[in-house]
Design an enzyme around this catalytic site. Structure first.
Site, short mmCIF file in Angstrom:
data_model
loop_
_atom_site.label_atom_id
_atom_site.label_comp_id
_atom_site.label_asym_id
_atom_site.label_seq_id
_atom_site.Cartn_x
_atom_site.Cartn_y
_atom_site.Cartn_z
N ARG A 115 0.86 -1.19 0.00
CA ARG A 115 0.00 0.00 0.00
C ARG A 115 0.89 1.24 0.00
NH1 ARG A 115 -4.19 -1.46 -2.01
NH2 ARG A 115 -5.13 0.52 -1.41
N HIS B 39 13.07 -2.64 -1.29
CA HIS B 39 12.52 -2.52 -2.64
C HIS B 39 13.38 -3.37 -3.58
CE1 HIS B 39 10.31 -0.70 -5.92
NE2 HIS B 39 11.45 -0.55 -6.56
#
Ligand code: GAR
Length: 198
Positions: A93, A111
């Site tokens: 999100r 990431h």
């Protein structure tokens, strides 16, 4: 010594979460206080519970496009668990500046790219499409810009000529499991120098 309290936010299987939980033992300066998900179906919730870690779910769906209303609920279990540090680990999100601002200097994300390359989604396919010779993962401090913020560590993998997004993702994930625990430990010790793993 009082340990730093680490909450881990997940949306999926939670393999990075498992790596982080496994690292926070012995003389580590932190301990897990909560695993929190936006999805009751996230596989990682059971893996956390099996390891004796408290879990909570705040489903984002009832809030629709109202991110701030979702986050007003999301923050409650974090506060209740007396969270010092938030680790995003496959939490899918986007967070508003209002939420991020409550955790400035205390929220990390992993990431699956060598930032600043490939913010957002489909990072492995994009690295292949670009013909990159190497790819990898990054742990960074979270700031209001998506997949931005000071880099705390990176690990690299060579791209092979026969790689698919799936094979590349799997090799990067192995490195994520090395990188994230190592960076968290240093971060808890106050060391924000980027950790560059080969
Ligand atoms: C990981 O590859 C992580 O880097 C990525 O999701 C995967 C979660 O796997 N995160 C993002 O793409 C964030 N935008 P896991 O649930 O097994 O840790």
């Amino acid at each position: 010594m009082s340990h730093k309290r680490v909450a881990i936010l997940i949306s999926g299987g939670g393999s990075n979460m498992v790596a982080l939980l496994g690292s926070m033992t012995g003389d580590h300066p932190a301990r897990p206080c909560l695993v929190l998900s936006n999805d009751a179906g996230a596989g990682g919730l059971a893996r956390a519970a099996e390891r004796g870690v408290a879990t909570a779910v705040i489903d984002h769906k009832p809030f629709g496009a109202d991110r701030a209303a979702f986050e007003a609920e999301l923050v409650k279990p974090l506060i209740a668990a007396r969270t010092d540090i938030v680790c995003l680990a496959g939490f899918m999100r986007v967070l508003t500046a209002g939420f991020v601002g409550q955790w400035t200097g205390r929220m990390l994300n992993i990431h699956p790219s060598l930032l600043p390359k490939y913010r957002g989604l489909h990072t492995h396919a994009r690295a292949l499409d670009a013909g990159d010779a190497e790819h990898g993962c990054t742990v960074h401090e979270v700031t209001p810009e998506l997949d931005d913020g000071p880099i705390l560590g990176q690990a690299r993998v060579p791209v092979r000529s026969d790689d698919t997004p799936q094979t590349l993702a799997a090799r990067v994930l192995v490195q994520e499991h090395r990188l994230y625990p190592a960076v968290l430990r240093r971060f808890c010790d106050g060391n924000r120098e980027p950790l560059l793993l080969p």
